[in-house]
Design an enzyme around this catalytic site. Structure first.
Site, PDB file in Angstrom:
ATOM      1  CE  LYS A   1      -6.283  -0.760   4.809  1.00 40.38           C
ATOM      2  NZ  LYS A   1      -7.587  -1.002   4.137  1.00 40.38           N
TER       3      LYS A   1
ATOM      4  NE  ARG B   1      -2.936  -3.769  -1.244  1.00 38.67           N
ATOM      5  CZ  ARG B   1      -2.550  -4.566  -0.257  1.00 38.67           C
ATOM      6  NH1 ARG B   1      -1.252  -4.819  -0.086  1.00 38.67           N
ATOM      7  NH2 ARG B   1      -3.421  -5.114   0.564  1.00 38.67           N
TER       8      ARG B   1
ATOM      9  CE1 TYR C   1      -6.380  -7.226  -6.506  1.00 39.33           C
ATOM     10  CE2 TYR C   1      -6.481  -8.351  -4.396  1.00 39.33           C
ATOM     11  CZ  TYR C   1      -6.350  -7.195  -5.124  1.00 39.33           C
ATOM     12  OH  TYR C   1      -6.194  -5.998  -4.468  1.00 39.33           O
TER      13      TYR C   1
ATOM     14  NE  ARG D   1      -3.521  -2.236   2.824  1.00 40.89           N
ATOM     15  CZ  ARG D   1      -3.261  -3.326   3.538  1.00 40.89           C
ATOM     16  NH1 ARG D   1      -2.085  -3.450   4.151  1.00 40.89           N
ATOM     17  NH2 ARG D   1      -4.144  -4.299   3.643  1.00 40.89           N
TER      18      ARG D   1
ATOM     19  CG  HIS E   1      -4.348   0.507  -4.200  1.00 42.63           C
ATOM     20  ND1 HIS E   1      -3.651   0.448  -3.004  1.00 42.63           N
ATOM     21  CD2 HIS E   1      -5.335  -0.418  -4.101  1.00 42.63           C
ATOM     22  CE1 HIS E   1      -4.196  -0.463  -2.221  1.00 42.63           C
ATOM     23  NE2 HIS E   1      -5.221  -1.006  -2.863  1.00 42.63           N
TER      24      HIS E   1
ATOM     25  CG  HIS F   1      -6.310  -8.756   1.618  1.00 38.61           C
ATOM     26  ND1 HIS F   1      -6.495  -9.230   0.333  1.00 38.61           N
ATOM     27  CD2 HIS F   1      -6.104  -7.419   1.498  1.00 38.61           C
ATOM     28  CE1 HIS F   1      -6.398  -8.214  -0.519  1.00 38.61           C
ATOM     29  NE2 HIS F   1      -6.162  -7.113   0.166  1.00 38.61           N
TER      30      HIS F   1
END
Length: 303
Positions: free
Chosen positions: A173, A245, A277, A149, A242, A268
Site C-alpha cells: 500500500k 495473511r 493479532y 495481500r 486474506h 502495516h
C-alpha cells in the site's frame, strides 16, 4: 455542484495520493465519502463555507437514521476530517469542524485464523500434476509464508524474487516496498512453478509478473480469489485468501516474533493494526512453530 467544489474535490483526491501517500483505492473511498457529504449540503441548501460543527453532527445523525452502519459512518468522518484540513488550509473553513467530534465506537472483529493443520489441508488438495496446480501451490504457499495481500501476490515480479537470499521484494500500500523472507516450502514450489511449469504456459511471451493465468496473462486478484474459494470447498476448510495473511501474522506472534517485526513484514503503517493479532493463545500454537517462521511443517515440498 459548482466549479469551486469540483476543484476542491480534485485537490483533495490528489493530496490523499501524492501527499498522504495513500493508495488510489483509499483516495477513491475518501472521495466517495466527501461527495456524499457535499450532496447532503446541496440537498439542504447549505454552502460549503457555511458549514458548522452542528452541520456535521446533523449529517452523521442523518446517515445513521438512514440505516448506515457505525463502521461506515466512522470511515466517513475520517475522510471528512481529512477534507476539513484541506478546507482550513484553503481558508474555506475557519476551523476543522470534524476533528473535535466524537466518532462512533467501533468494536473491531477479530480476524479469523486457521490452525496449521487447516493450512496443510487447504494446500494438500491442490492437484500439482498440472502446471496450473503447481502455480496455485506456489501462489498460496507464498501468500501464507510471506503474509501477502492478494494485490501484492498478483503484482509480484519475477525480478523481485531472490532465491539465493530466500527473500522477495513486495510493493504494498502507498507504493511502499518491503523485504520478506520465505521458507523451504515456498522456495520449492516457486522453483517448480517458475522454472518448470510457468514456461509451459507463458511460452515465448515476456510477462514480468510471477503468477499468470491459463492464457499466460497476469493472474488477477479475482482469479486468485476464485481459485482459492474452490480449494476451500474441496478441502472443507472455510476461509478467504486474506485468512492466510491473518494466519501468517498470528502464527508468527504465537511463535515468539516481536510485534514490530511482524508489523514490518505485513507492511502495516500503524502498530495498532498489527496488535489485533495478539489475541491468539500462545500456549495452543507455540509447540507447532519454529523459531523464525512457524508455518506448516517444512518437508521440502513433498506431500
Amino acid at each position: 455542484m459548482d466549479g469551486s467544489i469540483e476543484n476542491l474535490l480534485q485537490d483533495f483526491y490528489n493530496e490523499i495520493i501524492f501527499v498522504e501517500n495513500h493508495s488510489k483505492v483509499t483516495a477513491e473511498t475518501y472521495l466517495i465519502s466527501v461527495k456524499e457529504f457535499v450532496s447532503y449540503l446541496k440537498a439542504n441548501n447549505i454552502s460549503i463555507d457555511h458549514v458548522t460543527a452542528q452541520t456535521v453532527l446533523y449529517y452523521s445523525a442523518w446517515r445513521k437514521t438512514n440505516g448506515v452502519s457505525e463502521l461506515t459512518i466512522a470511515k466517513d468522518m475520517t475522510a471528512l476530517c481529512e477534507f476539513g484540513s484541506l478546507l482550513v488550509r484553503n481558508q474555506v473553513w475557519d476551523d476543522n469542524y470534524v476533528a473535535d467530534l466524537d466518532r462512533p465506537k467501533i468494536s473491531r472483529a477479530l480476524p479469523k485464523v486457521l490452525e496449521i493443520n487447516q493450512v496443510d489441508s487447504l494446500l494438500a488438495v491442490i492437484d500439482v500434476s498440472t502446471p496450473l496446480g503447481v502455480r496455485d501451490r506456489a501462489l498460496y504457499e507464498v501468500i501464507y509464508s510471506c503474509g501477502l495481500r492478494i494485490s501484492e501476490a498478483s503484482g509480484l515480479l519475477l525480478s523481485n524474487i531472490h532465491f539465493e537470499e530466500k527473500v522477495l521484494i513486495v510493493r504494498g500500500k502507498g507504493d511502499k516496498e518491503r523485504l520478506i523472507p520465505f521458507g523451504g516450502d515456498a522456495e520449492f514450489w516457486l522453483k517448480q512453478w517458475i522454472f518448470e511449469a510457468r514456461p509451459v504456459i507463458v511460452g515465448p511471451k515476456i510477462v514480468e509478473e510471477v503468477f499468470v493465468n491459463s492464457r499466460g496473462e497476469v493472474l488477477s486478484r479475482k482469479g486468485i480469489w476464485k481459485n482459492f474459494k474452490a480449494l476451500g470447498i474441496k478441502s472443507g476448510v472455510d476461509a478467504k485468501v486474506h485468512t492466510l495473511r491473518h494466519s501468517f501474522a498470528t502464527h508468527l506472534l504465537a511463535g515468539g516474533a516481536d510485534l514490530r517485526s511482524v508489523q514490518e513484514l505485513l507492511g502495516h503503517a500503524d502498530l495498532a493494526t498489527t496488535q489485533i493479532y495478539t489475541h491468539v493463545d500462545d500456549s495452543q500454537l507455540k509447540d507447532h512453530h519454529r523459531d523464525y517462521f512457524p508455518g506448516h511443517k517444512d518437508n521440502g515440498g513433498k506431500e
